[in-house]
Enzyme design. Sequence first.
Site, PDB file in Angstrom:
ATOM      1  N   ARG A 136     -11.284  33.728 -31.488  1.00  0.00           N
ATOM      2  CA  ARG A 136     -12.016  33.678 -32.796  1.00  0.00           C
ATOM      3  C   ARG A 136     -13.546  34.200 -33.096  1.00  0.00           C
ATOM      4  O   ARG A 136     -13.793  34.755 -32.012  1.00  0.00           O
ATOM      5  CB  ARG A 136     -11.849  31.997 -33.313  1.00  0.00           C
ATOM      6  CG  ARG A 136     -12.217  31.370 -32.433  1.00  0.00           C
ATOM      7  CD  ARG A 136     -13.078  29.993 -32.819  1.00  0.00           C
ATOM      8  NE  ARG A 136     -14.158  30.174 -33.566  1.00  0.00           N
ATOM      9  CZ  ARG A 136     -15.289  30.654 -32.907  1.00  0.00           C
ATOM     10  NH1 ARG A 136     -15.715  30.799 -31.728  1.00  0.00           N
ATOM     11  NH2 ARG A 136     -16.252  30.942 -33.937  1.00  0.00           N
ATOM     12  N   GLY A 137     -13.891  34.264 -33.976  1.00  0.00           N
ATOM     13  CA  GLY A 137     -15.109  34.690 -34.497  1.00  0.00           C
ATOM     14  C   GLY A 137     -14.980  36.442 -34.994  1.00  0.00           C
ATOM     15  O   GLY A 137     -14.117  37.016 -34.156  1.00  0.00           O
ATOM     16  N   ASN A 161     -18.403  32.972 -44.959  1.00  0.00           N
ATOM     17  CA  ASN A 161     -18.618  32.539 -43.473  1.00  0.00           C
ATOM     18  C   ASN A 161     -17.891  31.035 -43.194  1.00  0.00           C
ATOM     19  O   ASN A 161     -17.209  30.628 -44.575  1.00  0.00           O
ATOM     20  CB  ASN A 161     -19.980  32.092 -42.982  1.00  0.00           C
ATOM     21  CG  ASN A 161     -20.296  31.772 -41.485  1.00  0.00           C
ATOM     22  OD1 ASN A 161     -19.701  32.545 -40.474  1.00  0.00           O
ATOM     23  ND2 ASN A 161     -20.909  30.916 -41.304  1.00  0.00           N
ATOM     24  N   LYS A 162     -17.710  30.602 -42.208  1.00  0.00           N
ATOM     25  CA  LYS A 162     -16.877  29.136 -42.250  1.00  0.00           C
ATOM     26  C   LYS A 162     -17.281  28.268 -43.092  1.00  0.00           C
ATOM     27  O   LYS A 162     -18.372  28.049 -43.582  1.00  0.00           O
ATOM     28  CB  LYS A 162     -17.320  28.596 -40.775  1.00  0.00           C
ATOM     29  CG  LYS A 162     -16.584  27.043 -40.352  1.00  0.00           C
ATOM     30  CD  LYS A 162     -15.104  27.361 -40.359  1.00  0.00           C
ATOM     31  CE  LYS A 162     -14.522  28.192 -39.656  1.00  0.00           C
ATOM     32  NZ  LYS A 162     -13.185  28.835 -39.992  1.00  0.00           N
ATOM     33  N   ASP A 211     -18.498  36.337 -41.690  1.00  0.00           N
ATOM     34  CA  ASP A 211     -17.206  37.085 -41.592  1.00  0.00           C
ATOM     35  C   ASP A 211     -16.910  38.477 -42.198  1.00  0.00           C
ATOM     36  O   ASP A 211     -16.205  39.320 -42.026  1.00  0.00           O
ATOM     37  CB  ASP A 211     -15.860  36.179 -41.691  1.00  0.00           C
ATOM     38  CG  ASP A 211     -15.790  35.351 -40.587  1.00  0.00           C
ATOM     39  OD1 ASP A 211     -16.723  34.216 -40.450  1.00  0.00           O
ATOM     40  OD2 ASP A 211     -14.853  35.361 -39.775  1.00  0.00           O
TER      41      ASP A 211
HETATM   42  O1  MRU Z   1     -12.376  30.452 -38.046  1.00  0.00           O
HETATM   43  P1  MRU Z   1     -13.394  30.942 -37.084  1.00  0.00           P
HETATM   44  O2  MRU Z   1     -13.830  30.157 -36.059  1.00  0.00           O
HETATM   45  O3  MRU Z   1     -12.833  32.496 -36.631  1.00  0.00           O
HETATM   46  O4  MRU Z   1     -14.749  31.051 -37.986  1.00  0.00           O
HETATM   47  C1  MRU Z   1     -15.843  31.934 -37.333  1.00  0.00           C
HETATM   48  C2  MRU Z   1     -16.994  31.989 -38.003  1.00  0.00           C
HETATM   49  O5  MRU Z   1     -17.091  31.702 -39.448  1.00  0.00           O
HETATM   50  C3  MRU Z   1     -18.051  32.719 -37.548  1.00  0.00           C
HETATM   51  O6  MRU Z   1     -19.396  32.044 -38.290  1.00  0.00           O
HETATM   52  C4  MRU Z   1     -18.198  34.208 -37.923  1.00  0.00           C
HETATM   53  O7  MRU Z   1     -17.066  34.519 -37.424  1.00  0.00           O
HETATM   54  C5  MRU Z   1     -19.424  34.803 -37.404  1.00  0.00           C
HETATM   55  S1  MRU Z   1     -19.277  34.645 -35.593  1.00  0.00           S
HETATM   56  C6  MRU Z   1     -20.062  35.853 -34.668  1.00  0.00           C
END
Ligand code: MRU
Length: 353
Positions: free
Chosen positions: A66-67, A258-259, A248
């Site tokens: 993820r990320g 973002n999350k 994202d």
């Molecule tokens: O659902 P995820 O865990 O993939 O979400 C990740 C995030 O929201 C991060 O903050 C984002 O990808 C930036 S990480 C470098």
Amino acid sequence: MPVRAGIQGAAPLDAEAPVPTLQSLSLRYDGSLSLLDQRLLPEEERWIDASAPEACVAAIQGLAVRGAPLIGVSAALCLAATAERGASRAALIHAAARLRAARPTAVNLMGAVDRVLAAIHRADDAGLAEAVISEATALFTEDVALCAAMAAHGAALIQDGEGLLTHCNTGGLATAGVGTALGVIRLAHEQGRRIHVFVDETRPLLQGGRLTTWELRRLGVPYTLISDSMAALILRDGRAQRVLVGADRIARNGDFANKVGTYGLAVLARHHGLPFYCVAPTTTLDPACPDGAAIPIELRSPEELRGARGQRWAPADAPTENPAFDVTPASLVTAWVLETGVVWEGTGVVKAR
Ligand code: MRU
């Protein structure tokens, strides 16, 4: 025939282990693609094989990997592994389409797959595999460099003795390098600033509670895990002086996804007069997206809210709403920390590309 660069990302290599070709904290590529299964952290460090496109799609959708930056790099290296096995051009294009659609919000995924697709279309038959492997390898090494540059720009903003608040996981588990927001925090610590990190647990999937704590503990950075609902108190009481998050997808006007929970933190930071930074590489910018309203937001399973790890605490039929991300308006962002430098509010984030 594969391009073997021997590059290391953020993680120290185990001296006893055979040295892989590409290695980051949660990804290994040596012709096959292995991913550290982030669903099992912090209890268990188990690596899974994601060399086959369907396995990689499942890993991305299930959040084993993820990320935003890391899912792009993983998809690209899955295509490299597929090319190493001698896949045809048509099979590679089909796999690319499946990987590209695995998650909708992080534009890094589409950007990385599109770069590999362009290499597929450019290459002749004899050079096809090598072209795919070389483009995917470049995406990995570039992400390591992007992270280092963001960290350098962002760490300069942090003062000795500060408390910092962060959300989700934006470190070595989310990128091929040191991370975005967490990379900034890591470098400030390594540069000798005495900082303390408040880690939002990040419900419902606990990327903060499970993953950011795991990373900070390994790095020796002092931290306190807090419930998401405690962030307001931490900011009101002056225990954190800055909020740093990742992204994202950043729209042309600087709004960003973002999350889920990030928007609330931005409102809180503004209310308390504290700086709020969005730390992301330019691979997260989407100039085709005019503003936050145009960012596609992933909706995830109701089961993620009704319970966890086999235990359900809500009625089995409880109606839910479970977006993986929210959108923070540019007006609440103090600055975007990109690898190209720090872009202050109102100065045009997409122009900084
Ligand atoms: O659902 P995820 O865990 O993939 O979400 C990740 C995030 O929201 C991060 O903050 C984002 O990808 C930036 S990480 C470098």
